[in-house]
Design an enzyme around this catalytic site. Structure first.
Site, PDB file in Angstrom:
ATOM      1  N   CYS A  43       3.559  -4.905   6.513  1.00  0.00           N
ATOM      2  CA  CYS A  43       3.233  -4.707   5.099  1.00  0.00           C
ATOM      3  C   CYS A  43       4.459  -4.185   4.356  1.00  0.00           C
ATOM      4  CB  CYS A  43       2.075  -3.715   4.957  1.00  0.00           C
ATOM      5  SG  CYS A  43       0.533  -4.253   5.749  1.00  0.00           S
ATOM      6  N   HIS A  87       0.832  -1.203   0.000  1.00  0.00           N
ATOM      7  CA  HIS A  87       0.000   0.000   0.000  1.00  0.00           C
ATOM      8  C   HIS A  87       0.863   1.249   0.000  1.00  0.00           C
ATOM      9  CE1 HIS A  87       0.981   0.549   4.229  1.00  0.00           C
ATOM     10  NE2 HIS A  87       0.507  -0.641   4.525  1.00  0.00           N
TER      11      HIS A  87
END
Length: 553
Positions: free
Chosen positions: A204, A196
């Site tokens: 992430c 993202h």
């Protein structure tokens, strides 16, 4: 609704053919028929309205529950998700013989902090389209094991349109698909692990908003071109012999060797490897045996079925692995240093971003080779770095100065006092000083015999311990020769003069001082620069800017 009413009213008003004797008998029946048709029409119209209402409610509910991940209707109405592919990328595709909507493949490397986007060319093989520096990843080198361990996943994953999230809280994102069947077979847990924007990571891979917009657009176009899912390959580092040698003692090495097989399959074929799982391990490019009637069925927790790897692929992979093993053995025999483990550093950051952040650090990612973070600070960042970005915690042990630097700094301190003494204005000369000049002893000793009070206090202790016993006798002999019959007992040497006169080592310092401008009275005005010995490290405060960033200069 108006068109429906018109349609049903026309049908109701159509004339009905009747004979002369039947008009009176069917008058009442015709009125009943008209009423019945009108009633049926109104019922059908109501049902259409109800159906449309229910469909709209169902779509709205699906958007809320799925976060608009799985519906192309949301893609069509989301401006961020529909940003066009930049013209530079389009030009690169033309140059590399790629179509806009051809399939893509993504590779991630933690240590290098890079994301690669590969795209299929018109000859059917994949070629590298663009490499994106990763703004932030968290955890350590190694796979994700459990929920909350902050680890970014490693392995092979599949990204379908339902995993694309145009309404992400981090600008845009896509779900990595962790855990896959292999992870589940080992009991690993975790969810919502994304690639993202926003440069913020908790397990992430975080990019800038501008970067994820480009990557998202490439995935979107590949789906529009017919690709059902694109492959995501996540590695701890590029699987080269050098990196394998550096990390040879890491407990994750068996897992890394297993996924290196898939890395090698892609390297030798430039085709997306087919991934299966059985007996809690990865299997790449498996095919049915020649005598089999159907394709093998794989279960990550079950025994492997009978399968073969096409010989053209298997032989190319064996040759590459043999070359890698030979190079690996040479590196180990030469004593290639082993990378540190359990450093306590949370993840990494590409050097181009670390150079832009105050007290930035690349963490577990590779630093600037052949350059410094200060030099990279002049380069343009690939996107906007938000103010809340949290760089990896630096390794304080590695940033500490080496022990060899400390003696150099310690030696430079007393040199200042000596130069201050030579720079001070001399006082009124006495008999012995005038006599010394007549004897050709020079200005160096004369200056040394008349230091300022501050210099005397600092130099005298060293001088009293180094005064040669023969200096006074040489001076007395000179007096007797130039003043015959003089009673030298009346001229006892004064303590201050006797202590400072024989400071012959002051001659080299005098020459050094002559090549420099006179020191300023205040250290804060620049006198501190003169206290540095040529070739020595500058003396700085422990909490200064230079001391904090001295390790990267």
């Amino acid at each position: 609704m108006a068109s429906g009413q018109k349609r049903w009213s026309v049908i109701a008003k159509k004339p009905v053919a009747t004979g002369p004797g039947l008009r009176s008998d069917h008058a009442s029946r015709l009125g009943f028929a008209r009423d019945a048709l009108a009633a049926v029409g109104s019922i059908l119209i109501s049902r259409s309205l109800a159906r449309a209402f229910l469909v709209s409610v169902a779509l709205a509910a699906s958007f809320v529950l799925a976060g608009c991940d799985t519906d192309q209707v949301s893609l069509a109405t989301n401006a961020k998700a529909n940003q066009p592919v930049p013209p530079k990328l389009l030009a690169a595709m033309v140059e590399k013989n790629m179509d806009l909507q051809s399939p893509i493949l993504v590779r991630l490397f933690k240590q290098e902090a890079e994301l690669e986007v590969w795209k299929q060319t018109r000859n059917g093989q994949f070629a590298l389209l663009k490499t994106y520096p990763i703004c932030r990843w968290s955890g350590d080198l190694g796979p994700k094991v459990r929920e909350g361990d902050r680890q970014a996943p490693e392995g092979f994953y599949s990204i379908n349109p339902g995993q694309m999230n145009p309404q992400s809280a981090y600008y845009l994102s896509f779900n990595t698909g962790y855990p896959n069947a292999f992870d589940k077979a080992l009991g690993r847990s975790g969810s919502q692990l994304m690639v993202h924007g926003d440069c913020s990571s908790r397990g992430c891979y975080a990019m800038t908003d501008e970067q994820i917009a480009e990557i998202y657009s490439l995935g979107r176009e590949s789906f529009f071109g017919g690709q059902k899912a694109f492959q995501l390959q996540a590695y701890p580092f590029k699987m080269t012999p050098v990196n394998m040698a550096k990390h040879r003692n890491n407990p994750n090495m068996p897992f890394w060797k297993m996924i290196k097989e898939g890395y090698d399959h892609f390297e030798v074929t430039r085709q997306e490897p087919k991934v299966d799982f059985c007996e809690k391990k990865y299997v790449f490019d498996a095919a049915k045996p020649p005598d089999a009637k159907r394709d093998p069925v794989f279960d990550a927790s079950a025994k492997c079925p009978a399968y073969v790897i096409p010989e053209e692929i298997a032989s190319a992979v064996r040759e590459k692995d043999a070359r890698d093993q030979a190079e690996y053995s040479k590196l180990v025999s030469r004593g290639t240093p082993v990378a540190r483990m359990n450093t306590g550093i949370d993840g990494g950051m590409n050097k181009i971003f670390a150079a832009k952040i105050p007290e930035g650090s690349t963490g577990l990612s590779e630093g600037a080779e052949g350059t410094t973070l200060q030099m990279l600070a002049m380069a343009k960042a690939p996107g906007t770095i938000p103010g809340h970005v949290n760089p990896p915690k630096p390794n304080l042990d590695a940033a500490a100065p080496s022990p060899q630097e400390e003696p150099v700094v310690a030696v430079s301190a007393p040199a200042a006092n000596t130069r201050v003494a030579t720079a001070a204005a001399p006082e009124k000369s006495g008999f012995f000083s005038n006599l010394g000049r007549k004897m050709g002893m020079g200005n160096a000793e004369a200056t040394a015999t008349t230091p300022s009070p501050q210099a005397t206090a600092s130099v005298a202790p060293a001088a009293t311990t180094t005064t040669p016993p023969s200096a006074a006798s040489r001076l007395k002999a000179a007096v007797t020769r130039f003043v015959p019959g003089r009673d030298t007992s009346k001229d006892a040497p004064k303590p201050a003069i006797a202590a400072a006169k024989p400071a012959e080592p002051a001659k080299p310092d005098t020459r050094l001082a002559a090549t420099r401008p006179a020191l300023k009275p205040s250290v804060s005005d620049g006198a501190g620069e003169a206290t540095q010995i040529m070739g020595a490290a500058p003396v700085v405060q422990s909490n200064s800017f230079d001391s904090r960033f001295g390790a990267v200069k």
